[in-house]
Design a protein around this motif. Structure first.
Motif, PDB file in Angstrom:
ATOM      1  N   LEU A 197     -58.780 -57.971  38.246  1.00  0.00           N
ATOM      2  CA  LEU A 197     -57.765 -58.644  38.645  1.00  0.00           C
ATOM      3  C   LEU A 197     -58.026 -58.694  40.287  1.00  0.00           C
ATOM      4  O   LEU A 197     -58.810 -58.047  40.948  1.00  0.00           O
ATOM      5  N   ILE A 198     -57.431 -59.851  40.823  1.00  0.00           N
ATOM      6  CA  ILE A 198     -57.956 -60.276  42.195  1.00  0.00           C
ATOM      7  C   ILE A 198     -56.685 -60.450  43.007  1.00  0.00           C
ATOM      8  O   ILE A 198     -55.446 -60.882  42.342  1.00  0.00           O
ATOM      9  N   GLY A 255     -57.549 -61.580  49.777  1.00  0.00           N
ATOM     10  CA  GLY A 255     -57.796 -62.087  48.551  1.00  0.00           C
ATOM     11  C   GLY A 255     -59.092 -62.840  48.391  1.00  0.00           C
ATOM     12  O   GLY A 255     -59.812 -62.988  47.258  1.00  0.00           O
ATOM     13  N   LEU A 256     -59.428 -63.424  49.621  1.00  0.00           N
ATOM     14  CA  LEU A 256     -60.700 -64.263  49.506  1.00  0.00           C
ATOM     15  C   LEU A 256     -61.713 -63.268  49.241  1.00  0.00           C
ATOM     16  O   LEU A 256     -62.915 -63.611  48.595  1.00  0.00           O
ATOM     17  N   ARG A 257     -61.809 -62.029  50.133  1.00  0.00           N
ATOM     18  CA  ARG A 257     -62.650 -61.022  49.800  1.00  0.00           C
ATOM     19  C   ARG A 257     -62.914 -60.416  48.335  1.00  0.00           C
ATOM     20  O   ARG A 257     -63.861 -60.193  48.047  1.00  0.00           O
ATOM     21  N   ASP A 258     -61.773 -60.465  47.814  1.00  0.00           N
ATOM     22  CA  ASP A 258     -61.734 -59.811  46.484  1.00  0.00           C
ATOM     23  C   ASP A 258     -62.367 -60.777  45.606  1.00  0.00           C
ATOM     24  O   ASP A 258     -63.487 -60.650  44.749  1.00  0.00           O
ATOM     25  N   LEU A 259     -62.270 -62.096  45.947  1.00  0.00           N
ATOM     26  CA  LEU A 259     -62.787 -63.297  44.977  1.00  0.00           C
ATOM     27  C   LEU A 259     -64.315 -63.206  45.039  1.00  0.00           C
ATOM     28  O   LEU A 259     -65.180 -63.311  44.479  1.00  0.00           O
ATOM     29  N   ALA A 260     -64.703 -63.000  46.504  1.00  0.00           N
ATOM     30  CA  ALA A 260     -66.206 -63.282  47.097  1.00  0.00           C
ATOM     31  C   ALA A 260     -66.693 -61.994  46.261  1.00  0.00           C
ATOM     32  O   ALA A 260     -67.924 -62.136  45.879  1.00  0.00           O
ATOM     33  N   ALA A 261     -66.230 -60.722  46.319  1.00  0.00           N
ATOM     34  CA  ALA A 261     -67.008 -59.628  45.840  1.00  0.00           C
ATOM     35  C   ALA A 261     -67.114 -59.713  44.446  1.00  0.00           C
ATOM     36  O   ALA A 261     -68.316 -59.370  43.908  1.00  0.00           O
ATOM     37  N   LEU A 262     -66.032 -60.006  43.556  1.00  0.00           N
ATOM     38  CA  LEU A 262     -66.059 -60.190  42.205  1.00  0.00           C
ATOM     39  C   LEU A 262     -67.097 -61.231  41.861  1.00  0.00           C
ATOM     40  O   LEU A 262     -68.182 -61.164  40.976  1.00  0.00           O
ATOM     41  N   THR A 287     -70.240 -53.216  35.370  1.00  0.00           N
ATOM     42  CA  THR A 287     -70.219 -54.342  36.312  1.00  0.00           C
ATOM     43  C   THR A 287     -68.881 -54.150  37.032  1.00  0.00           C
ATOM     44  O   THR A 287     -68.661 -54.310  38.316  1.00  0.00           O
ATOM     45  N   LEU A 288     -67.697 -54.072  36.186  1.00  0.00           N
ATOM     46  CA  LEU A 288     -66.388 -54.174  36.943  1.00  0.00           C
ATOM     47  C   LEU A 288     -65.872 -52.856  37.677  1.00  0.00           C
ATOM     48  O   LEU A 288     -65.144 -52.894  38.907  1.00  0.00           O
ATOM     49  N   GLU A 289     -66.459 -51.583  37.407  1.00  0.00           N
ATOM     50  CA  GLU A 289     -66.424 -50.661  38.311  1.00  0.00           C
ATOM     51  C   GLU A 289     -67.093 -50.751  39.596  1.00  0.00           C
ATOM     52  O   GLU A 289     -66.422 -50.294  40.866  1.00  0.00           O
ATOM     53  N   ARG A 290     -68.127 -51.268  39.872  1.00  0.00           N
ATOM     54  CA  ARG A 290     -68.767 -51.754  41.254  1.00  0.00           C
ATOM     55  C   ARG A 290     -67.761 -52.557  41.910  1.00  0.00           C
ATOM     56  O   ARG A 290     -67.526 -52.314  43.088  1.00  0.00           O
ATOM     57  N   TYR A 291     -67.015 -53.581  41.500  1.00  0.00           N
ATOM     58  CA  TYR A 291     -66.121 -54.352  42.002  1.00  0.00           C
ATOM     59  C   TYR A 291     -64.909 -53.429  42.404  1.00  0.00           C
ATOM     60  O   TYR A 291     -64.562 -53.654  43.738  1.00  0.00           O
ATOM     61  N   GLN A 292     -64.411 -52.746  41.707  1.00  0.00           N
ATOM     62  CA  GLN A 292     -63.333 -51.677  42.068  1.00  0.00           C
ATOM     63  C   GLN A 292     -63.435 -51.079  43.243  1.00  0.00           C
ATOM     64  O   GLN A 292     -62.894 -50.706  43.984  1.00  0.00           O
ATOM     65  N   ARG A 293     -64.712 -50.178  43.048  1.00  0.00           N
ATOM     66  CA  ARG A 293     -65.391 -49.319  44.220  1.00  0.00           C
ATOM     67  C   ARG A 293     -65.253 -50.094  45.243  1.00  0.00           C
ATOM     68  O   ARG A 293     -64.749 -49.591  46.575  1.00  0.00           O
ATOM     69  N   TRP A 294     -65.986 -51.504  45.550  1.00  0.00           N
ATOM     70  CA  TRP A 294     -66.257 -51.975  46.642  1.00  0.00           C
ATOM     71  C   TRP A 294     -64.861 -52.470  47.289  1.00  0.00           C
ATOM     72  O   TRP A 294     -64.678 -52.403  48.431  1.00  0.00           O
TER      73      TRP A 294
END
Length: 260
Positions: free
Chosen positions: A139-140, A158-165, A184-191
């Motif tokens: 989710l973003i 929101g833009l940082r969510d998208l860029a990180a994902l 992979t998704l856990e890395r995004y969530q932690r970030w």
């Protein structure tokens, strides 16, 4: 996934970007925490006599923030937050009376103002998802966080969510890993969680601090702002400015202007 016409779609990863009422989030059973500010925002664009020179202004009034965001030409976007019970009155004013209310708040630095394109209102609240991910789902943006428009940080987040994902997915793909795997998704969530939770806390605190007319708080606000603006604490002011611009913390490559 089965569509309404019977077609079936298969993918390694689904990105939920369908807003506050996200069906992706609801279907995954991801809960929200949140609350209301008892404020409603009026959004309107105005044309004005004098140029804004790219200057954005936010005034903290007892009833809520009043923000002016420059657009192209002699146009400015207004986000006027006020007590929810007062907004139906303002929304019901005729054009002349509504323009007079705007002019009184904006002042004369832009000259005469004129609303264009209609006016809109929406209730203000905050919310945060307890999880950003599920099985092959990420989710973003407003599917995971929504906040008061004070300081205009919702879009930045929101833009940082998208860029990180995007960065996490590309890095996994280059290594030959599964882009939709739990790791992979856990890395995004932690970030993204720390940045989002921090900014939600800051915007919530600012809203509650400035959206009142309690005398002791008015004095404390004035002293605090004067201190931050003083020479000894100028580095602190610059830090606040960097936070407002979204350039603090571990930034994704796209946000830093670098290719993936």
């Amino acid at each position: 996934m089965t569509l309404a016409d019977g077609r079936r779609v298969r993918a390694r990863l689904v990105v939920g970007a369908d807003g506050r009422g996200s069906l992706c989030r609801k279907d995954a059973g991801i809960a929200l925490v949140g609350g209301s500010y008892d404020q409603t925002a009026i959004a309107v664009t105005v044309e004005h006599e004098f140029p804004h020179h790219g200057v954005a202004v936010e005034m903290f009034l007892p009833s809520g923030p009043f923000a002016m965001l420059p657009l192209t030409g002699n146009r400015t976007s207004i986000v006027w937050s006020d007590k929810s019970e007062a907004v139906p009155h303002y929304m019901g004013l005729d054009e002349a009376a509504f323009t007079a209310e705007l002019q009184a708040r904006i002042g004369d630095w832009l000259g005469a103002v004129r609303p264009i394109g209609g006016r809109y209102s929406f209730p203000l609240s905050w919310q945060h998802a307890q999880r950003y991910i599920d099985r092959r789902l990420a989710l973003i943006s407003e599917t995971i966080h929504a906040m008061h428009p004070i300081a205009g940080q919702g879009l930045n987040m929101g833009l940082r969510d998208l860029a990180a994902l995007a960065e996490v997915i590309v890095d996994a793909w280059r290594l030959g890993l599964d882009v939709g795997s739990a790791a992979t998704l856990e890395r995004y969530q932690r970030w993204r969680r720390f940045d989002n939770v921090s900014l939600l806390g800051v915007t919530d605190g600012l809203t509650r601090l400035f959206s009142n007319d309690i005398a002791p708080l008015k004095v404390a606000r004035g002293l605090g702002l004067a201190a931050v603006n003083s020479a000894p604490l100028m580095p602190l002011k610059k830090l606040f400015m960097r936070h407002a611009m979204g350039i603090v913390g571990e930034l994704p490559r796209l946000v830093r202007g670098e290719p993936l």
